[in-house]
Design an enzyme around this catalytic site. Sequence first.
Site, short mmCIF file in Angstrom:
data_model
loop_
_atom_site.label_atom_id
_atom_site.label_comp_id
_atom_site.label_asym_id
_atom_site.label_seq_id
_atom_site.Cartn_x
_atom_site.Cartn_y
_atom_site.Cartn_z
N VAL A 149 4.71 7.18 12.87
CA VAL A 149 3.65 7.62 13.79
C VAL A 149 2.79 8.63 13.08
CG1 VAL A 149 3.15 8.81 15.96
CG2 VAL A 149 5.12 7.31 15.81
N THR A 190 0.83 -1.21 0.00
CA THR A 190 0.00 0.00 0.00
C THR A 190 0.86 1.26 0.00
OG1 THR A 190 -1.59 -1.24 1.30
CG2 THR A 190 -1.88 1.14 1.25
N LYS A 219 3.51 3.52 19.00
CA LYS A 219 3.67 4.87 18.46
C LYS A 219 4.07 5.85 19.58
CE LYS A 219 0.34 4.09 14.76
NZ LYS A 219 -1.09 4.16 14.42
N1 LIG Z 1 -0.75 1.45 5.34
C1 LIG Z 1 -0.68 2.52 6.13
O1 LIG Z 1 -1.60 3.35 6.16
C2 LIG Z 1 0.53 2.76 6.99
C3 LIG Z 1 0.59 3.92 7.77
C4 LIG Z 1 1.73 4.16 8.54
C5 LIG Z 1 2.78 3.26 8.52
N2 LIG Z 1 2.66 2.11 7.77
C6 LIG Z 1 3.79 1.17 7.79
O2 LIG Z 1 4.33 1.07 6.48
C7 LIG Z 1 4.87 -0.24 6.28
C8 LIG Z 1 4.23 -0.84 5.03
O3 LIG Z 1 2.84 -0.89 5.24
P1 LIG Z 1 1.84 -1.28 4.06
O4 LIG Z 1 0.49 -0.90 4.53
O5 LIG Z 1 2.34 -0.74 2.76
O6 LIG Z 1 1.97 -2.87 4.07
P2 LIG Z 1 1.59 -3.90 2.90
O7 LIG Z 1 0.53 -3.32 2.05
O8 LIG Z 1 1.37 -5.21 3.55
O9 LIG Z 1 2.92 -3.96 2.03
C9 LIG Z 1 4.06 -4.68 2.39
C10 LIG Z 1 4.74 -5.14 1.12
O10 LIG Z 1 5.97 -5.74 1.46
C11 LIG Z 1 6.03 -7.02 0.86
N3 LIG Z 1 6.78 -7.92 1.73
C12 LIG Z 1 6.44 -8.32 2.97
N4 LIG Z 1 7.40 -9.12 3.48
C13 LIG Z 1 8.35 -9.21 2.54
C14 LIG Z 1 9.60 -9.88 2.46
N5 LIG Z 1 10.03 -10.64 3.47
N6 LIG Z 1 10.31 -9.78 1.33
C15 LIG Z 1 9.89 -9.04 0.29
N7 LIG Z 1 8.71 -8.36 0.30
C16 LIG Z 1 7.97 -8.45 1.42
C17 LIG Z 1 4.59 -7.47 0.72
O11 LIG Z 1 4.45 -8.43 -0.31
P3 LIG Z 1 3.11 -9.31 -0.45
O12 LIG Z 1 2.27 -8.56 -1.42
O13 LIG Z 1 3.58 -10.60 -0.95
O14 LIG Z 1 2.49 -9.41 0.91
C18 LIG Z 1 3.91 -6.16 0.35
O15 LIG Z 1 3.99 -5.88 -1.02
C19 LIG Z 1 4.56 -1.01 7.58
O16 LIG Z 1 5.69 -0.92 8.42
C20 LIG Z 1 3.40 -0.25 8.18
O17 LIG Z 1 3.31 -0.37 9.58
C21 LIG Z 1 1.57 1.85 7.01
#
Ligand SMILES: NC(=O)c1ccc[n+]([C@@H]2O[C@H](COP(=O)([O-])OP(=O)(O)OC[C@H]3O[C@@H](n4cnc5c(N)ncnc54)[C@H](OP(=O)(O)O)[C@@H]3O)[C@@H](O)[C@H]2O)c1
Length: 434
Positions: A142, A30, A215
């Site tokens: 955060v 995402t 956070k």
């Molecule tokens: N989403 C938010 O609103 C938000 C807000 C603040 C902070 N964050 C932080 O931002 C970070 C990413 O969040 P997100 O929402 O983007 O998560 P996400 O949608 O689950 O994306 C994670 C990506 O990393 C890939 N991945 C996971 N493990 C992996 C590995 N071992 N090797 C290679 N690729 C791997 C996943 O692949 P797959 O597609 O195969 O699962 C996915 O494409 C997290 O730390 C989260 O806490 C997110």
Amino acid sequence: MATQTRKAAKALKDGETSSPCRVALIGFGTVGRAVAKILCEGDRDWLRLTHICNRNVERKKQPWVPSDVTWTESIESVLKSDVDIVIELIGGLSPAEQIVRSAHGSGKSVVTANKQLIARHGSDLLELAAKNGCQLEFGASVAGGVPVLPALRTGLSGDRLHGIAGILNGTCNYILSRIENARVPFSEALEEAQARGYAEADASEDLDGGDARAKLAILALAGLHTQVAPESVRARTIRAIDAVDFDYAAELRCTIRQISRADLQGDTLFAEVGPCLVPADSPFGRVQRNLNLVLTSGQYGGDMAFLGAGAGGDPTAVAVVSDVMFVAEGLAGGKRKVKSKVSAPSISSDFETPWYLRFFVRDQPGIVARLAQIMAAHRLNIDSLLQKPGFDKSSLPFVITLEPCRDSMLHPALEEMAGLEFAIRPCLCLPILR
Ligand SMILES: NC(=O)c1ccc[n+]([C@@H]2O[C@H](COP(=O)([O-])OP(=O)(O)OC[C@H]3O[C@@H](n4cnc5c(N)ncnc54)[C@H](OP(=O)(O)O)[C@@H]3O)[C@@H](O)[C@H]2O)c1
């Protein structure tokens, strides 16, 4: 500092736009995808996305990513490459921790949004980064897109902060403000949050305070310079809150929010996360839906407030890219060699807004009909008509509000209305900012 990083730093110092700062993205989910979009769409030729890394990467490929970007599933090859900055966006502790350690080990700076990693290992990793002459930035970890961490680490670093309090979990805030506004039971508000994608199927981390206390630990690290294990902070659940609690809270002119707070008093950090009564008309009481709010208290600067979108791909990506730009500027010796382009737009005040029109008239039959006729002729839509009783008929104030329209559409109608025989003052016309 690794050779490549030194080379890029020197090139940027010398203003060589031919050697841009090279950036690799690990995690194309995402946030990662939204970060890549911003980097690919921008005109920052001094900052180049060179690698996108994700497991099973084939299914992730996007046509809008330039063809010179390398798609890979090998984290190792990224870490061995000549990139200057690694963006870690896979989340979780492993292998994220190893990625950050290994990047720093080879002199690469890191930008991450990973709250679990920073809450647990933040101070350790910051030390490692400093030891290797590189940077670790985590502004998105955060409050998503709300730039509270950069503010703590730079804008407010001149103050001596002693208190930080916040609404840090959008899921809890959505649920509590939903119970408040619709007086639905907790279980119904939770189901609704899940249906709208604001809560995960297992929302325990959110509801029981685990997310918010991680956070809070990061905020305490950045703003209060204290190392706090998230588990050492008491977290109370919001699951017990019932609609009736909002009735009683209202009797006290209060409402209920999940508040994370840390207050440094001497050698003690008072910290906890959990539902609290807050005055309904206070900044916390007014935060609705899944927004985040952080308030800081400083010895010299007093109180500050930061409000905005605490999550979501795009807002979080903005925070990530801002960190990347900050690190890139650091590599350029703190000077931004290639400035953002400044455009010279034409200036207009022709805003499209709703309007408040206040008239003073000498009362007579047919006034409203006449005004309505003029507005209709100018294709203006009336939203409401307000008239308070008890005024002298020879000088009667009343208000018409209009649905959004441009100033340029309204102006000719106002001129026409100014000439009406019953108008005893020019119409006061104010935009309504919602
Ligand atoms: N989403 C938010 O609103 C938000 C807000 C603040 C902070 N964050 C932080 O931002 C970070 C990413 O969040 P997100 O929402 O983007 O998560 P996400 O949608 O689950 O994306 C994670 C990506 O990393 C890939 N991945 C996971 N493990 C992996 C590995 N071992 N090797 C290679 N690729 C791997 C996943 O692949 P797959 O597609 O195969 O699962 C996915 O494409 C997290 O730390 C989260 O806490 C997110």
